[in-house]
Design a protein around this motif. Sequence first.
Motif, PDB file in Angstrom:
ATOM      1  N   LEU A  11       0.828  -1.217   0.000  1.00  0.00           N
ATOM      2  CA  LEU A  11       0.000   0.000   0.000  1.00  0.00           C
ATOM      3  C   LEU A  11       0.861   1.265   0.000  1.00  0.00           C
ATOM      4  N   LYS A  12       1.943   1.252   0.783  1.00  0.00           N
ATOM      5  CA  LYS A  12       2.797   2.437   0.883  1.00  0.00           C
ATOM      6  C   LYS A  12       3.421   2.792  -0.461  1.00  0.00           C
ATOM      7  N   VAL A  13       4.009   1.780  -1.083  1.00  0.00           N
ATOM      8  CA  VAL A  13       4.748   2.074  -2.318  1.00  0.00           C
ATOM      9  C   VAL A  13       3.781   2.277  -3.483  1.00  0.00           C
ATOM     10  N   LYS A  14       2.691   1.537  -3.475  1.00  0.00           N
ATOM     11  CA  LYS A  14       1.693   1.738  -4.527  1.00  0.00           C
ATOM     12  C   LYS A  14       1.180   3.176  -4.489  1.00  0.00           C
ATOM     13  N   SER A  15       0.833   3.663  -3.302  1.00  0.00           N
ATOM     14  CA  SER A  15       0.285   5.025  -3.244  1.00  0.00           C
ATOM     15  C   SER A  15       1.355   6.056  -3.584  1.00  0.00           C
ATOM     16  N   SER A  16       2.614   5.729  -3.260  1.00  0.00           N
ATOM     17  CA  SER A  16       3.702   6.652  -3.608  1.00  0.00           C
ATOM     18  C   SER A  16       3.853   6.761  -5.137  1.00  0.00           C
ATOM     19  N   ILE A  17       3.735   5.622  -5.838  1.00  0.00           N
ATOM     20  CA  ILE A  17       3.825   5.645  -7.304  1.00  0.00           C
ATOM     21  C   ILE A  17       2.615   6.396  -7.883  1.00  0.00           C
ATOM     22  N   GLU A  18       1.453   6.129  -7.306  1.00  0.00           N
ATOM     23  CA  GLU A  18       0.244   6.804  -7.797  1.00  0.00           C
ATOM     24  C   GLU A  18       0.355   8.314  -7.619  1.00  0.00           C
ATOM     25  N   LEU A  19       0.939   8.719  -6.483  1.00  0.00           N
ATOM     26  CA  LEU A  19       1.136  10.155  -6.248  1.00  0.00           C
ATOM     27  C   LEU A  19       2.067  10.755  -7.299  1.00  0.00           C
ATOM     28  N   ALA A  20       3.099   9.990  -7.665  1.00  0.00           N
ATOM     29  CA  ALA A  20       4.021  10.476  -8.698  1.00  0.00           C
ATOM     30  C   ALA A  20       3.277  10.665 -10.018  1.00  0.00           C
ATOM     31  N   LEU A  21       2.393   9.700 -10.330  1.00  0.00           N
ATOM     32  CA  LEU A  21       1.607   9.818 -11.578  1.00  0.00           C
ATOM     33  C   LEU A  21       0.765  11.091 -11.567  1.00  0.00           C
ATOM     34  N   VAL A  22       0.163  11.365 -10.414  1.00  0.00           N
ATOM     35  CA  VAL A  22      -0.700  12.542 -10.304  1.00  0.00           C
ATOM     36  C   VAL A  22       0.134  13.819 -10.349  1.00  0.00           C
ATOM     37  N   ASN A  23       1.187  13.871  -9.527  1.00  0.00           N
ATOM     38  CA  ASN A  23       1.928  15.126  -9.369  1.00  0.00           C
ATOM     39  C   ASN A  23       2.891  15.421 -10.519  1.00  0.00           C
ATOM     40  N   LYS A  24       3.574  14.382 -10.992  1.00  0.00           N
ATOM     41  CA  LYS A  24       4.602  14.638 -12.009  1.00  0.00           C
ATOM     42  C   LYS A  24       4.049  14.577 -13.415  1.00  0.00           C
ATOM     43  N   PHE A  25       3.060  13.694 -13.623  1.00  0.00           N
ATOM     44  CA  PHE A  25       2.588  13.472 -14.992  1.00  0.00           C
ATOM     45  C   PHE A  25       1.151  13.924 -15.207  1.00  0.00           C
ATOM     46  N   SER A  26       0.557  14.510 -14.160  1.00  0.00           N
ATOM     47  CA  SER A  26      -0.834  14.987 -14.240  1.00  0.00           C
ATOM     48  C   SER A  26      -1.786  13.933 -14.794  1.00  0.00           C
ATOM     49  N   ILE A  27      -1.562  12.663 -14.403  1.00  0.00           N
ATOM     50  CA  ILE A  27      -2.462  11.579 -14.817  1.00  0.00           C
ATOM     51  C   ILE A  27      -3.574  11.469 -13.772  1.00  0.00           C
ATOM     52  N   GLU A  28      -4.793  11.340 -14.203  1.00  0.00           N
ATOM     53  CA  GLU A  28      -5.908  11.272 -13.248  1.00  0.00           C
ATOM     54  C   GLU A  28      -6.503   9.874 -13.119  1.00  0.00           C
ATOM     55  N   LYS A  29      -6.498   9.141 -14.233  1.00  0.00           N
ATOM     56  CA  LYS A  29      -7.142   7.824 -14.200  1.00  0.00           C
ATOM     57  C   LYS A  29      -6.233   6.747 -14.794  1.00  0.00           C
ATOM     58  N   MET A  30      -6.487   5.506 -14.385  1.00  0.00           N
ATOM     59  CA  MET A  30      -5.782   4.384 -15.009  1.00  0.00           C
ATOM     60  C   MET A  30      -6.702   3.164 -15.007  1.00  0.00           C
ATOM     61  N   VAL A  31      -6.279   2.142 -15.743  1.00  0.00           N
ATOM     62  CA  VAL A  31      -7.095   0.926 -15.794  1.00  0.00           C
ATOM     63  C   VAL A  31      -6.464  -0.141 -14.899  1.00  0.00           C
ATOM     64  N   ASN A  32      -7.264  -0.722 -14.020  1.00  0.00           N
ATOM     65  CA  ASN A  32      -6.701  -1.684 -13.052  1.00  0.00           C
ATOM     66  C   ASN A  32      -6.725  -3.117 -13.592  1.00  0.00           C
ATOM     67  N   ASN A  33      -6.353  -4.063 -12.739  1.00  0.00           N
ATOM     68  CA  ASN A  33      -6.258  -5.471 -13.145  1.00  0.00           C
ATOM     69  C   ASN A  33      -7.570  -6.042 -13.660  1.00  0.00           C
ATOM     70  N   GLU A  34      -8.684  -5.512 -13.144  1.00  0.00           N
ATOM     71  CA  GLU A  34      -9.989  -6.027 -13.565  1.00  0.00           C
ATOM     72  C   GLU A  34     -10.506  -5.339 -14.819  1.00  0.00           C
ATOM     73  N   GLY A  35      -9.675  -4.503 -15.398  1.00  0.00           N
ATOM     74  CA  GLY A  35     -10.089  -3.806 -16.612  1.00  0.00           C
ATOM     75  C   GLY A  35     -10.977  -2.605 -16.334  1.00  0.00           C
ATOM     76  N   GLN A  36     -11.116  -2.242 -15.061  1.00  0.00           N
ATOM     77  CA  GLN A  36     -11.947  -1.079 -14.736  1.00  0.00           C
ATOM     78  C   GLN A  36     -11.108   0.191 -14.698  1.00  0.00           C
ATOM     79  N   GLU A  37     -11.742   1.302 -15.098  1.00  0.00           N
ATOM     80  CA  GLU A  37     -11.047   2.577 -15.002  1.00  0.00           C
ATOM     81  C   GLU A  37     -11.190   3.092 -13.558  1.00  0.00           C
ATOM     82  N   ILE A  38     -10.066   3.444 -12.936  1.00  0.00           N
ATOM     83  CA  ILE A  38     -10.149   3.974 -11.570  1.00  0.00           C
ATOM     84  C   ILE A  38      -9.553   5.376 -11.535  1.00  0.00           C
ATOM     85  N   THR A  39     -10.022   6.174 -10.549  1.00  0.00           N
ATOM     86  CA  THR A  39      -9.466   7.508 -10.353  1.00  0.00           C
ATOM     87  C   THR A  39      -8.306   7.405  -9.374  1.00  0.00           C
ATOM     88  N   LEU A  40      -7.147   7.877  -9.794  1.00  0.00           N
ATOM     89  CA  LEU A  40      -5.940   7.685  -8.972  1.00  0.00           C
ATOM     90  C   LEU A  40      -6.079   8.283  -7.577  1.00  0.00           C
TER      91      LEU A  40
END
Lengths: 330, 356
Positions: free
Chosen positions: B296-325
């Motif tokens: 959980l710690k490292v996953k959220s840290s990577i997600e934060l990088a996606l949001v802060n550095k790359f301005s990414i808001e959504k991604m597709v998870n393992n189940e093929g669903q779109e989630i909001t980061l």
Amino acid sequence: MTELAVQKHIDYVVNLNKHTRDYEYWLTEHLRLNGLYWGLTALFMLNAPDVLDKKDIVKYVLSCRDSRSGAFGAFPKHDGHLLSTLSGLQILVMLGELDTALTDEDKSGIIKFIKDNQLPDGSFQGDKYGEIDTRFVYNAISSLSLLGELTDDVVEPAVKFILRCQNFDGGFGLVPGAESHAAQIFTCLGSLAIADRLHYLSEEKQELLAWWLSERQQDSFNNSKEFEGGLNGRPEKLPDVCYSWWVLSSLSILKRVEWIDKDKLRRFILSSQDLETGGISDRPDNQVDVFHTVFGLAGLSLTGHPGLDAIDPVYCMPVSITSSLKKWKN
Amino acid sequence: MHGVKRQKYDAELRKRKLAKDVAKIENYRGLTNQFFIKRDSNDHSLETFKLTSTILNINPEFYTVWNYRREILLGTLIPNSQSVNDLFDTELNFTMAQLKKVPKCYWVWTHRQWCLETNPYSNFTKEIFIVNKLLELDSRNFHGWHYRRYVIGLLEKQTGKSQSLKEFQYTTKLINKNFSNYSALHNRTKLIEKIFSEKTTIEADNEEDQKNLELFRTKKHFLEKEINYFKNAIYTDPDDQSVWLYLNWLLTSDFFSSGIDAKEFVDLLVLQINEIDELNELEKEDNNGIDNKWCLKVKSSIELALVNKFSIEKMVNNEGQEITLKEDILKAIELLKIADPKRINRYIEIQKNIGL
């Protein structure tokens, strides 16, 4: 939770200098001035700053001046070194005797010693024999600050050197390339704070470092609750009471003391007291010493433990003393 | 004092100890008094040199005695020596004898460095062999590591040749032995940066070097290989913070994100987030539905990088669903507040900063 044995700790510190019949007393001469600083700081926190004879202390500090280098050694006749020089100055400042005990000429000698030991890359060697370490940058910056002699030409290269010591995890090591270690982190953050250059670390880097520091707090170890809440200095190491200071002072400088569980840390420190003899050890049931006593108390003080005088996370001296220091502004 | 068990003396034991100490104190103080008389009269004789050995054998922490020992070496012993190299060999042996007693004593390491620098015939290769032995005894001794980097630096200066690939291989060897060796992981980060910066001038000496050099073809290539290499480690021990902190650096530091095409880097991060989720699911099955903290710690840290550095808001998870980061981070943070209560205030701060 075990109570803080205030009077026992006062007695412990006061009696330290009475162990001259123990062999160990003589084998630790090279740390005596540092030891005196640790002991005195402990007494200040325990609200007993006057139990040692002030005149005796000043006399001892002055007897450690090494006339050949101009700096303080750890014991009469020992060579001057940045480590003991800072301790000597801190003691005099705490006793309010800096300007009475040292003449302007003495001070110039000390200042010269410190500045002569700065190398072209901004680092400091501890003395002319060339050992380089971020500890000595802190010794130098703090000493010059106490003497009111910090200048840009010293600060700027020193800060540059410190920044080169930062690592992938946000922490700092003893030289560029060296692994992060909580005690070295304190010396680097403390230097940056005294030099008013903390903003040279980006908010992102400060958060990364604070995360790493907060992960120093340990869970139970090998299913034993004994070590729970204690702080270690590096990953996968055992907790040790002295890191209560190195880690918590660093978190405090980064304004994130709350990122650990202060109550659990307090329990760990208090369980490392020797309730019979006074003093605090590195871990429960180990041999106490003045080093772990002062840093245990300082850690407790930073957690806001009642009955202890507040400690300054940057200078490692009581706030009651450092609040009147003239601070350097960038 | 570190790691020394508390000893309780009763009156009788204490009396006996003090009685024993009398002779020891007399001997030691006699030696130190003699030393200061000699030093104050600037006596650089062989006899005084031997006196420094006697004292340092008793107390290797006595820095003033080390200092004067160097003065004698420079003043008399080196100028009058038949073989300077032999003299320094003896000196290196002397420091080694001390290090065996006090492997964490700064003054002894400093003296050894001084020897290497002062002896014009120093054999750095042999010295690295000795450091290998020392690090075998304690692979986390930071003095040993510091000294290793120092000797490597001297060797590189002498030969004009980079040792980075060989040192990189050395960290691989230690990590293969124990992947939670944080000292080795730390050194690896330094070497990676170094090898990328000196890549064009670096030469491979042998097949192993060549194989390692190949890894550094591009940052993206390296990153993919490296993540793969450490995957086994996090599956073997998902609670090991050393490897997680290292992975966090690989995936969130500017060093890698600045050298890889942004779109490719984002894809790589999304893939890693999903892989961490997968591992966490396995962990939950094994642990009565309890999430793995480090996942959980490292996953959220990577997600934060996606949001802060790359301005990414959504991604597709393992189940093929779109989630909001941001929502996914907050979910992880809520779980961490419960699973890792010591650091609850850190999680509260992250929550506030995300501010949905």
